[in-house]
Design an enzyme around this catalytic site. Structure first.
Site, PDB file in Angstrom:
ATOM      1  N   LYS A 118       0.828  -1.213   0.000  1.00 33.40           N
ATOM      2  CA  LYS A 118       0.000   0.000   0.000  1.00 33.40           C
ATOM      3  C   LYS A 118       0.853   1.250   0.000  1.00 33.40           C
ATOM      4  CE  LYS A 118      -4.175  -1.905   1.899  1.00 33.40           C
ATOM      5  NZ  LYS A 118      -5.068  -1.960   3.049  1.00 33.40           N
ATOM      6  N   LYS A 166     -11.624  -4.838  -1.544  1.00 31.12           N
ATOM      7  CA  LYS A 166     -12.746  -3.932  -1.701  1.00 31.12           C
ATOM      8  C   LYS A 166     -12.372  -2.530  -2.118  1.00 31.12           C
ATOM      9  CE  LYS A 166     -13.865  -4.020   3.123  1.00 31.12           C
ATOM     10  NZ  LYS A 166     -12.676  -3.703   3.908  1.00 31.12           N
ATOM     11  N   LYS A 178      -5.584 -10.565  -5.002  1.00 28.17           N
ATOM     12  CA  LYS A 178      -6.710 -10.745  -4.080  1.00 28.17           C
ATOM     13  C   LYS A 178      -7.892  -9.863  -4.483  1.00 28.17           C
ATOM     14  CE  LYS A 178      -6.974  -8.498  -0.133  1.00 28.17           C
ATOM     15  NZ  LYS A 178      -6.880  -7.969   1.219  1.00 28.17           N
TER      16      LYS A 178
END
Ligand code: AMP
Ligand code: TRP
Length: 332
Positions: free
Chosen positions: A112, A200, A197
């Site tokens: 991230k 969301k 993955k």
């Protein structure tokens, strides 16, 4: 009795990955077999650029979906992290236990952090310390088990390390927890990018099935899933990641084994059709219950108020004990 704690971040709409990897297990087994707490971890949604109104909205939506998925407030504690001060209180003590080096090694931080930098954004300090707050979430409740998807295994490992280190230095204070993962679908992959993955907060949504997607949208997304070269339906995660992901999803929805289901599918098209219908059927009662709950917002408020009160009463003595153990002077 076994104590279970787990959480979900309100950074986006909940996905099929959240449901199959975590929430379903909480609703179907965990709340019946243990003293369980399930938390909308809103403080964790502030580690990356965020819109305040959206976080508020998504927090309510996540809590509503947890109830719609079958969490029963009479059996387990459902609450919002920021309603219980103990999480942030304990997090600081664990920051005094963890090292910069071990946090820099966390895979999610690396991923991230790199993404934020590539987008020209600065990296918030809380993105680095985030796993320490997660450890505080878990350790504040004397948790034995943490049911999560595969992606959280490293964070739970860190939590264990911090608990052991704190106990060694300052005397036995924390239970050392362990992660548990579902047998199938512990990592549901993006339908458009089956080596990543299903997350969301991804930017492109074509490969993500959201729990609140209309049935026709679900069908479209699954039918357009990226598959692999060849025609044979085989369960081979390395060579055929797209097909394997669909088999995992189908197996998780229908209770079968991915290898066995592969033998029963004649073509990629047939597999997609079966998987799409299985997901739609699995989501049907959840969507109906979500609509009912949305019609009565006062009910959710009450559940979260009671949940926070129960959680506070559990966490307070543990965190107070940690404050004493580490050398802080008790207040009168
Ligand atoms: P998060 O969305 O990161 O807050 O995750 C909430 C829970 O869902 C955690 O236990 C995650 O491990 C799990 N989870 C999230 N995405 C997936 C996925 N694609 N497959 C399986 N589990 C997932
Ligand atoms: N980090 C978890 C995730 O991204 C969410 C989370 C925060 C969590 N605190 C937790 C999960 C405590 C389990 C226990 O999914």
């Amino acid at each position: 009795m076994t104590r279970i704690f787990s959480g979900v971040k309100p950074t986006g709409h909940l996905t099929l990955g959240n449901y199959l990897g975590a929430v379903r297990q909480w609703a179907e087994t965990d709340q019946y077999r243990a003293d369980a707490l399930f938390c909308v971890v809103d403080l964790h949604a502030l580690t990356v650029e965020h819109d305040p109104a959206r976080v508020r909205r998504l927090s309510r939506q996540a809590a509503t979906l947890l109830l719609a998925a079958g969490l029963d407030p009479a059996r387990c504690t459902v609450f919002v992290q920021s309603h219980v001060d103990e999480h942030a209180r304990l997090s600081y003590l664990l920051e005094c236990t963890a090292t910069v080096g071990e946090l820099r090694r966390m895979i999610q931080y690396k991923e991230k952090g790199t993404q934020a930098q590539a987008a020209g954004q600065s990296v918030r300090l809380s993105l680095l310390t985030y796993p320490v707050l997660m450890a505080a979430d878990i350790l504040a409740y004397g948790t034995d088990e943490v049911p999560v998807g595969d992606d959280q295994a490293q964070h739970v490992e860190l939590t264990r390390d911090l608990a052991v280190r704190f106990n060694q230095r300052y005397g036995h204070t924390f239970v050392v927890p362990k992660a548990t993962h579902p047998k199938v679908a512990a990592r549901v992959m993006d339908l458009q990018e089956p080596t990543a993955k299903m997350g969301k907060s991804h930017e492109t949504t074509a490969g993500i099935v959201y729990l609140l997607d209309e049935p026709d949208v679900v069908r479209k997304k699954v039918m357009r899933a990226v598959t692999d070269s060849g025609r044979e339906v085989e369960y081979d995660r390395a060579a055929k990641p797209g097909v394997a992901n669909l088999l995992d999803v189908l197996a998780a929805c229908t209770g079968g084994e991915p290898e066995g289901l592969a033998a029963g599918c004649t073509s990629y098209g047939a597999l997609k059709k079966d998987a799409a219908e299985a997901v739609v059927e699995l989501m049907r009662p959840l969507r109906a219950r979500h609509a009912e709950l949305c019609a009565d917002p006062g009910y959710l408020d009450g559940v979260l108020r009671d949940g926070a009160a129960r959680a506070r009463a559990m966490a307070r003595p543990v965190v107070d004990a940690a404050y004493r153990a580490i050398g802080l002077l008790p207040a009168g």
